[in-house]
Every structure is written in structure tokens, then in C-alpha cells.
Design a protein around this motif. Structure first.
Motif, PDB file in Angstrom:
ATOM      1  N   ARG A  42      10.667 -34.552  27.086  1.00 50.34           N
ATOM      2  CA  ARG A  42      11.077 -35.953  27.147  1.00 50.34           C
ATOM      3  C   ARG A  42      10.054 -36.845  26.450  1.00 50.34           C
ATOM      4  NH1 ARG A  42      15.469 -37.643  31.278  1.00 50.34           N
ATOM      5  NH2 ARG A  42      16.263 -35.602  31.875  1.00 50.34           N
ATOM      6  N   ASP A  43      10.558 -37.969  25.984  1.00 46.40           N
ATOM      7  CA  ASP A  43       9.721 -39.061  25.493  1.00 46.40           C
ATOM      8  C   ASP A  43       9.834 -40.161  26.542  1.00 46.40           C
ATOM      9  OD1 ASP A  43       8.366 -41.023  24.191  1.00 46.40           O
ATOM     10  OD2 ASP A  43       9.777 -41.240  22.533  1.00 46.40           O
ATOM     11  N   VAL A  44       8.902 -40.176  27.489  1.00 47.86           N
ATOM     12  CA  VAL A  44       8.983 -40.987  28.711  1.00 47.86           C
ATOM     13  C   VAL A  44      10.246 -40.549  29.453  1.00 47.86           C
ATOM     14  CG1 VAL A  44       8.799 -43.287  29.733  1.00 47.86           C
ATOM     15  CG2 VAL A  44       7.772 -42.845  27.496  1.00 47.86           C
ATOM     16  N   LEU A  45      11.294 -41.388  29.527  1.00 50.07           N
ATOM     17  CA  LEU A  45      12.503 -41.004  30.257  1.00 50.07           C
ATOM     18  C   LEU A  45      13.570 -40.380  29.366  1.00 50.07           C
ATOM     19  CD1 LEU A  45      12.968 -44.067  32.662  1.00 50.07           C
ATOM     20  CD2 LEU A  45      11.783 -41.908  33.099  1.00 50.07           C
ATOM     21  N   ASP A 403      -0.581 -49.315  34.218  1.00 50.98           N
ATOM     22  CA  ASP A 403       0.146 -49.417  32.964  1.00 50.98           C
ATOM     23  C   ASP A 403       1.129 -48.245  32.880  1.00 50.98           C
ATOM     24  OD1 ASP A 403       0.483 -48.613  29.950  1.00 50.98           O
ATOM     25  OD2 ASP A 403      -0.203 -50.699  29.945  1.00 50.98           O
ATOM     26  N   PRO A 404       2.374 -48.485  32.459  1.00 49.83           N
ATOM     27  CA  PRO A 404       3.356 -47.389  32.381  1.00 49.83           C
ATOM     28  C   PRO A 404       2.857 -46.201  31.570  1.00 49.83           C
ATOM     29  CG  PRO A 404       4.450 -49.489  32.075  1.00 49.83           C
ATOM     30  CD  PRO A 404       2.980 -49.785  32.103  1.00 49.83           C
ATOM     31  N   GLY A 405       1.999 -46.452  30.587  1.00 49.96           N
ATOM     32  CA  GLY A 405       1.478 -45.372  29.767  1.00 49.96           C
ATOM     33  C   GLY A 405       0.558 -44.429  30.515  1.00 49.96           C
ATOM     34  N   VAL A 418       8.307 -37.559  37.803  1.00 47.62           N
ATOM     35  CA  VAL A 418       7.010 -38.201  37.603  1.00 47.62           C
ATOM     36  C   VAL A 418       6.116 -37.772  38.762  1.00 47.62           C
ATOM     37  CG1 VAL A 418       7.697 -40.336  38.817  1.00 47.62           C
ATOM     38  CG2 VAL A 418       5.822 -40.395  37.163  1.00 47.62           C
ATOM     39  N   GLU A 419       4.822 -37.523  38.483  1.00 46.59           N
ATOM     40  CA  GLU A 419       3.937 -36.986  39.513  1.00 46.59           C
ATOM     41  C   GLU A 419       3.511 -38.063  40.514  1.00 46.59           C
ATOM     42  OE1 GLU A 419       3.886 -34.027  39.766  1.00 46.59           O
ATOM     43  OE2 GLU A 419       3.969 -33.056  37.830  1.00 46.59           O
TER      44      GLU A 419
END
Length: 426
Positions: A42-45, A403-405, A418-419
Motif C-alpha cells: 500500500r501507499d498509505v491507505l 504527523d500522519p507520516g 496500522v500499528e
């Protein structure tokens, strides 16, 4: 009750986080070529662009693998339905996979997901009545109370001034406790039950670890079933025993219960955490879900499609030469259906690569399709609707604390997630 549930929550969280950090066993990223892992990246979601390209140019694609087995990746929506809906041409029998892995057929866990007709047909008829909306309605008050208790715990923890992890405090406890309620696991045994909430889909752990986890689950559930033969409870296990008696043996019933655990814990936990992340990064949708019950319903359906947390369906094996999407799949070949890829197919409508909380529900494949479609789909919807709505209404100023990153998403895992998801209440 609150202390007991806190102990359960603490145990399952510590176990889950330890498992998530485990990197022993077979590292598929080192063994398999990148093209074989496209459906799990995945690329993020979002699924990686290579999956969309495969769907566009070669929706039934033979994978280049360093093993003596033919494996096909199906990423088109129509092609996915053709495979998932064809129980005559494709087999789910677990012994096929055990044979490919060189393991003993005795490790077969039973249950719906790993069975073919007529065994599958008989077992599903036993289980399906327990998942009708009429039967599930009795769980609604319990689900709402479980959610409310978790929100209380979140509020209490936030008083320290530190961020609260929604994975730890919200996404993990809710489905594990709901499954306890559903199966009728006695409160005195719920600590032990948490051992069964094993994520068997993290491919880093290797196939051997997954089979070992299955065996552990079955041993425990066999003990539960045998105890309830003498004194049936009010949950799913006890109800099936009262209504069907010796028509189903202990191992078959344990396999059904194990399937409920396998299908209902990590998948729902991943949906709860990832759906919360979607809400946190889209404040307009956050507001609408907080204010409108219809918006909750639409959000849940679109999140199921867009996230498709079960990225690849359990592998099918061709019983005979069969044509799918103009490609001939040979007898004995393995077929992996990319649910996350199929659910982005433009045949479902325009803009399927985007999340649109106002979109009318689509015929997505997040719960699968055909005879093996997830029997617990309506239970999952009940949990998600109750949990998302309660979360944003209780904490209208909820924000992401990092930060989302900085978020760490699972890599090459059949169940995407997501962990950690640290948040602040205000």
C-alpha cells in the motif's frame, strides 16, 4: 466488570503489539519477487499503482515465483466474482494448501473458510441462523455497552495529558469482547480466550507459525465445546448444541467457532483503526458522521470498500482447467483474488480510487462473494456503525497526535492495518 475487562484489554494489547513487532520465520520480502507482493503493498491507505495497472492490462495475471507451483493473481472485479462465485471449478479445501506447504492434512482447522460442499453447505446452514439480524439484535445493547466502556477508558487515560492510542484502547478491545459475547465464552475464561485472537495473516511469521496458532485455537475451543455439551450457554456455541445436538461433532463446532474468531477479530480491529484515521484526516466527514445516522451508514460502506482490509481472499485451487477473463487457469493451479484491487475497479462506478463518504453503497467485495462470503458481515457492520458514531460524538475535538507520516502501516500482510494511532481528545 470494569477491572476484568481492563485486564483483558491489557493482555490482548500487550500480546498484539509484541506479535506485530515479531519478525522471525520466513521473510517473504526476501524470498518473493516484488511483483508477487504487489497485492499486499500500500501507499498509505491506497493499493500501490502497480496493482491498478495490473487490473487494467492483465486482470488475470500469472505470477513469476521461485517455486514449482502456478499461482495466478486476479485483480479485476468481474474476474474476482467469477472465481469467488464458482465453487464447482475452484476448491477452498485446506488440504490443498497444506499439500503445497508440505504439511500434514491433520493440521486442517475445519470451519467454513476451509471447506468445500457438501461439508461447507451443511456447516453453513448450522451457522447462518445465528447471524441473522433478528439474532444479532440481541447483541446490540452489549456492543453499545462495550463501546461506551472503551470510551470511558479512553477519557480516563487522556487525563494524564499523554496521547491515547486508539489501536490499543479502542480498535483491539471492541471486537475481542464482542466475539466473547457472541460465542458465549464464560467471563472466567476470557483471559485465556485472548490467546485465540492470533493474527494468522502476518506473512512475516511464516506458514509454520500460522498453523501452530490454528492448533492452539482449536485445542482451547474443543475444551469449551466439550464443557458446553454438559451445560450449554446462551451464546453461539451453546445455541448450536441445544438446537442440533449430535448433528455436529465437537471438532466441527470448534472449527466453526475458530472461524468466527479468525474472521471477526483482526479484520474488525483493522477497520476500526483505519476508519478512525480516515475520519481524523477528513473533518467534513467527521462532522457529518457525528451529526447524521444516515451519514454513518454511508461512511461504513464506503470505508469497507475503500479500505478492503482483507487484501487477498483465501487461495482457491482449480479443480479443472477453467477460463477466467479469457485466460486458461490449469487444473491444480492456485488462484489469489485481490479484494483491494477488485474494489477499486471502475466497473463499480466513477472515481473508485478516491474515498467518497457520500457515495451510495456499491456491491463491493470486502466481505468476499459467493458461498464463502463472510457470514459475520452484518455483525461487523453493527460494530463499525456503533463504534464510529460513538467515538466522534463523545470526542468531537478528537485529533491525530502525530504527523500522519509517522504512522506505521503493516507491510505485506493479508490483513492491512496500522500499528498505532495516537490521538488527543482536544
Amino acid at each position: 466488570m470494569g477491572t476484568f475487562r481492563s485486564r483483558i484489554t491489557g493482555w490482548v494489547t500487550r500480546w498484539y503489539l509484541a506479535r506485530a513487532q515479531r519478525r522471525g520465520g520466513l521473510d517473504l520480502q526476501k524470498v518473493l519477487p516484488d511483483t508477487a507482493l504487489t497485492a499486499l503493498r500500500r501507499d498509505v491507505l491506497d493499493p500501490v499503482p502497480e496493482l491498478a495497472e495490473a487490473r487494467r492490462t492483465e486482470p488475470v495475471q500469472k505470477l513469476a515465483l521461485p517455486f514449482d507451483v502456478n499461482v495466478w493473481l486476479v485483480s479485476g472485479y468481474a474476474e474476482a466474482k467469477a472465481v469467488l462465485g464458482d465453487g464447482k471449478s475452484f476448491s477452498n479445501d485446506f488440504s490443498n494448501l497444506m499439500s503445497e506447504l508440505g504439511m500434514a492434512p491433520s493440521d486442517d482447522p475445519g470451519g467454513l473458510g476451509f471447506a468445500d460442499p457438501p461439508a461447507h453447505t451443511r456447516l453453513r446452514k448450522l451457522l447462518t441462523p445465528e447471524f441473522t439480524m433478528r439474532r444479532l439484535s440481541r447483541l446490540r445493547p452489549g456492543i453499545e455497552q462495550i463501546v461506551a466502556d472503551r470510551l470511558d477508558a479512553i477519557e480516563e487515560k487522556a487525563r494524564s495529558g499523554e496521547p491515547v492510542d486508539l489501536v490499543e484502547e479502542f480498535a483491539l478491545p471492541i471486537p475481542s469482547l464482542v466475539i466473547c459475547e457472541l460465542l458465549g465464552v464464560p467471563y472466567s475464561e476470557r483471559d485465556e480466550f485472548q490467546h485465540l485472537a492470533v493474527a494468522r495473516f502476518d506473512l512475516f511469521a511464516g506458514a509454520g507459525a500460522a498453523v501452530g496458532a490454528i492448533s492452539e485455537s482449536l485445542e482451547y475451543l474443543l475444551r469449551v465445546v466439550k464443557a458446553q455439551r454438559d451445560d450449554p450457554g446462551d451464546g453461539l456455541i451453546g445455541t448450536i448444541i441445544r438446537e442440533h445436538g449430535d448433528d455436529i461433532d465437537d471438532r466441527e463446532l470448534a472449527g466453526l467457532a475458530d472461524g468466527v474468531l479468525t474472521g471477526g477479530f483482526e479484520t474488525t480491529a483493522s477497520m476500526l483503526s483505519l476508519g478512525a484515521f480516515v475520519l481524523l484526516r477528513d473533518r467534513e466527514t467527521f462532522r457529518r458522521v457525528r451529526e447524521d445516522d444516515e451519514a454513518v451508514r454511508l461512511f461504513v460502506e464506503e470505508a469497507l470498500r475503500y479500505l478492503s482490509v482483507v487484501q487477498v481472499a483465501f487461495p482457491r485451487f482449480a479443480r479443472e482447467d477453467v477460463e477466467v477473463g479469457g485466460v486458461t487457469i490449469g487444473k491444480g493451479d492456485m488462484v489469489a483474488v485481490s479484494l483491494s484491487g477488485a474494489d477499486r475497479d471502475e466497473v463499480l462506478g466513477e472515481g473508485m480510487e478516491r474515498f467518497d463518504a457520500r457515495r451510495e453503497p456499491t456491491q463491493h467485495l470486502a466481505f468476499g462473494y459467493g458461498a464463502h462470503r463472510c457470514v459475520g458481515a452484518e455483525l461487523a457492520r453493527l460494530e463499525l456503525r456503533a463504534a464510529y458514531a460513538a467515538l466522534v460524538r463523545r470526542f468531537p475535538d478528537l485529533t491525530l497526535a502525530v504527523d500522519p507520516g509517522e504512522l506505521e502501516f503493516r507491510q505485506t500482510s493479508i490483513v492491512f492495518g496500522v500499528e498505532r494511532l495516537p490521538v488527543r481528545l482536544s
